[in-house]
Design a protein around this motif. Structure first.
Motif, PDB file in Angstrom:
ATOM      1  N   VAL A 124       0.840  -1.195   0.000  1.00 14.12           N
ATOM      2  CA  VAL A 124       0.000   0.000   0.000  1.00 14.12           C
ATOM      3  C   VAL A 124       0.877   1.247   0.000  1.00 14.12           C
ATOM      4  O   VAL A 124       0.609   2.213  -0.724  1.00 14.12           O
ATOM      5  CB  VAL A 124      -0.942   0.001   1.219  1.00 14.12           C
ATOM      6  N   LEU A 125       1.923   1.217   0.807  1.00 10.34           N
ATOM      7  CA  LEU A 125       2.832   2.360   0.888  1.00 10.34           C
ATOM      8  C   LEU A 125       3.515   2.607  -0.462  1.00 10.34           C
ATOM      9  O   LEU A 125       3.638   3.762  -0.901  1.00 10.34           O
ATOM     10  CB  LEU A 125       3.876   2.118   1.972  1.00 10.34           C
ATOM     11  N   ASN A 126       3.948   1.548  -1.134  1.00 12.28           N
ATOM     12  CA  ASN A 126       4.616   1.701  -2.432  1.00 12.28           C
ATOM     13  C   ASN A 126       3.671   2.290  -3.486  1.00 12.28           C
ATOM     14  O   ASN A 126       4.069   3.147  -4.282  1.00 12.28           O
ATOM     15  CB  ASN A 126       5.149   0.349  -2.912  1.00 12.28           C
ATOM     16  N   ILE A 127       2.428   1.819  -3.492  1.00 14.36           N
ATOM     17  CA  ILE A 127       1.448   2.345  -4.448  1.00 14.36           C
ATOM     18  C   ILE A 127       1.180   3.821  -4.183  1.00 14.36           C
ATOM     19  O   ILE A 127       1.124   4.651  -5.105  1.00 14.36           O
ATOM     20  CB  ILE A 127       0.144   1.525  -4.382  1.00 14.36           C
ATOM     21  N   ALA A 128       1.023   4.155  -2.895  1.00 16.23           N
ATOM     22  CA  ALA A 128       0.775   5.556  -2.536  1.00 16.23           C
ATOM     23  C   ALA A 128       1.961   6.431  -2.896  1.00 16.23           C
ATOM     24  O   ALA A 128       1.797   7.575  -3.355  1.00 16.23           O
ATOM     25  CB  ALA A 128       0.465   5.656  -1.040  1.00 16.23           C
ATOM     26  N   ASP A 129       3.174   5.906  -2.701  1.00 15.43           N
ATOM     27  CA  ASP A 129       4.370   6.667  -3.078  1.00 15.43           C
ATOM     28  C   ASP A 129       4.409   6.921  -4.588  1.00 15.43           C
ATOM     29  O   ASP A 129       4.682   8.044  -5.038  1.00 15.43           O
ATOM     30  CB  ASP A 129       5.638   5.898  -2.661  1.00 15.43           C
ATOM     31  N   ASP A 130       4.114   5.872  -5.358  1.00 13.97           N
ATOM     32  CA  ASP A 130       4.221   5.972  -6.818  1.00 13.97           C
ATOM     33  C   ASP A 130       3.212   6.953  -7.412  1.00 13.97           C
ATOM     34  O   ASP A 130       3.541   7.706  -8.341  1.00 13.97           O
ATOM     35  CB  ASP A 130       4.025   4.595  -7.459  1.00 13.97           C
ATOM     36  N   TYR A 131       1.999   6.946  -6.869  1.00 14.27           N
ATOM     37  CA  TYR A 131       0.932   7.703  -7.521  1.00 14.27           C
ATOM     38  C   TYR A 131       0.542   9.008  -6.803  1.00 14.27           C
ATOM     39  O   TYR A 131      -0.111   9.861  -7.395  1.00 14.27           O
ATOM     40  CB  TYR A 131      -0.309   6.821  -7.672  1.00 14.27           C
ATOM     41  N   ILE A 132       0.912   9.138  -5.528  1.00 15.52           N
ATOM     42  CA  ILE A 132       0.471  10.327  -4.781  1.00 15.52           C
ATOM     43  C   ILE A 132       1.622  11.045  -4.087  1.00 15.52           C
ATOM     44  O   ILE A 132       1.918  12.208  -4.392  1.00 15.52           O
ATOM     45  CB  ILE A 132      -0.610   9.947  -3.743  1.00 15.52           C
ATOM     46  N   PHE A 133       2.281  10.355  -3.159  1.00 14.80           N
ATOM     47  CA  PHE A 133       3.231  11.028  -2.285  1.00 14.80           C
ATOM     48  C   PHE A 133       4.462  11.575  -3.021  1.00 14.80           C
ATOM     49  O   PHE A 133       4.852  12.734  -2.818  1.00 14.80           O
ATOM     50  CB  PHE A 133       3.677  10.092  -1.155  1.00 14.80           C
TER      51      PHE A 133
END
Length: 274
Positions: A4-13
């Motif tokens: 979840v953290l990796n997906i959020a990093d890639d697309y948002i953070f």
């Protein structure tokens, strides 16, 4: 949680939130990101599935029950959202430890020594382990020296709605969620299965507060459903279990769900004084 953290990093953070000078694997950034994801995700699951259950499953005739308190739904939501906010802080500490590679979570089915049978066994182990732990934690919350400080807040809702599912004192709620988080530090578990089970247990918690008994008659003696948990709220010292009735039976606290209707304005339920 690292998926979840990796997906959020890639697309948002990474593209929109953090400056380029903050590396994705930086401890402070990971802690902040995990807190945002945990708090927001838990609130969305609670409010989203709670609302679906309240509007489409919950029997709204129960609001006429003599023990349904004034402005109860608003009070349930207020307590639950505040509790989730505060519970997120210690929960993030466990997620951070997991993301840093200190758990026994694994990425691929091939990493399990037993393959798919091992994955399925881990699901059964997770349910058994957490059900056992939550039974004893929940029962300890009813001890007279603890109850009034922590668990009493949850029991002011004697006729709960789905929104009461997370309406706990923050420490009470965290302690009862602790078995879910410590399991993958003790036993191997697939990362996607872990995330799926995390969502499942939140939905299950909502479902046992919706007042609608959906458990098939042959299984009602084995599975702890809404009917069991409503009796827990009404009669206080029975049916502490989460998924199954096993530990209530072993601990002498099992009560078969009431056969009579909850609403009987002429003969309201006799409650234990607390």
């Amino acid at each position: 949680m690292d998926h979840v953290l990796n997906i959020a990093d890639d697309y948002i953070f990474t593209p929109y939130v953090y400056p380029a000078s903050w590396p994705e694997d930086g401890a402070l950034r990971q802690i902040i990101s995990l807190w945002v994801l945990t708090s927001l995700g838990a609130q969305l699951i609670y409010l989203g599935f709670g609302a679906l259950s309240f509007y489409y499953v919950f029997d709204h005739k129960l609001v006429k029950h003599p023990h349904f308190i004034e402005n109860q739904v608003r009070k349930e939501i207020h307590l639950a959202t505040a509790s989730i906010f505060w519970m997120s802080f210690p929960t993030v500490a466990l997620f951070f430890w997991e993301v840093r590679g200190h758990s026994k979570l694994y990425d691929s089915v091939s990493d399990s020594s037993l393959g798919w049978p091992g994955v399925l066994l881990s699901v059964a182990g997770f349910l058994f382990f957490t059900d056992m732990c939550i039974y004893w934690i929940h029962r300890s919350m009813h001890h007279k020296n603890i109850y009034k400080y922590l668990h009493k807040q949850h029991h002011i809702f004697k006729i709960p709605t789905p929104f009461a599912s997370h309406a706990f004192h923050p420490l009470d709620g965290f302690l009862q969620s602790l078995p879910y988080h410590i399991y993958p530090f003790i036993f191997p578990l697939h990362k996607v299965v872990y995330l799926s089970l995390f969502v499942f247990v939140n939905i299950w918690t909502i479902s046992i507060h919706d007042g609608e008994n959906c458990i098939p008659a042959p299984l009602i003696c084995l599975i702890n459903g809404a009917a069991h948990h409503v009796d827990h709220h009404l009669f206080f010292n029975y049916n502490y279990g989460q998924y199954f009735t096993l530990w209530d039976r072993l601990g002498g606290s099992y009560r078969h769900p009431s056969d009579r209707p909850l609403i009987d304005e002429h003969k309201p339920a006799k409650l234990r004084t607390m």
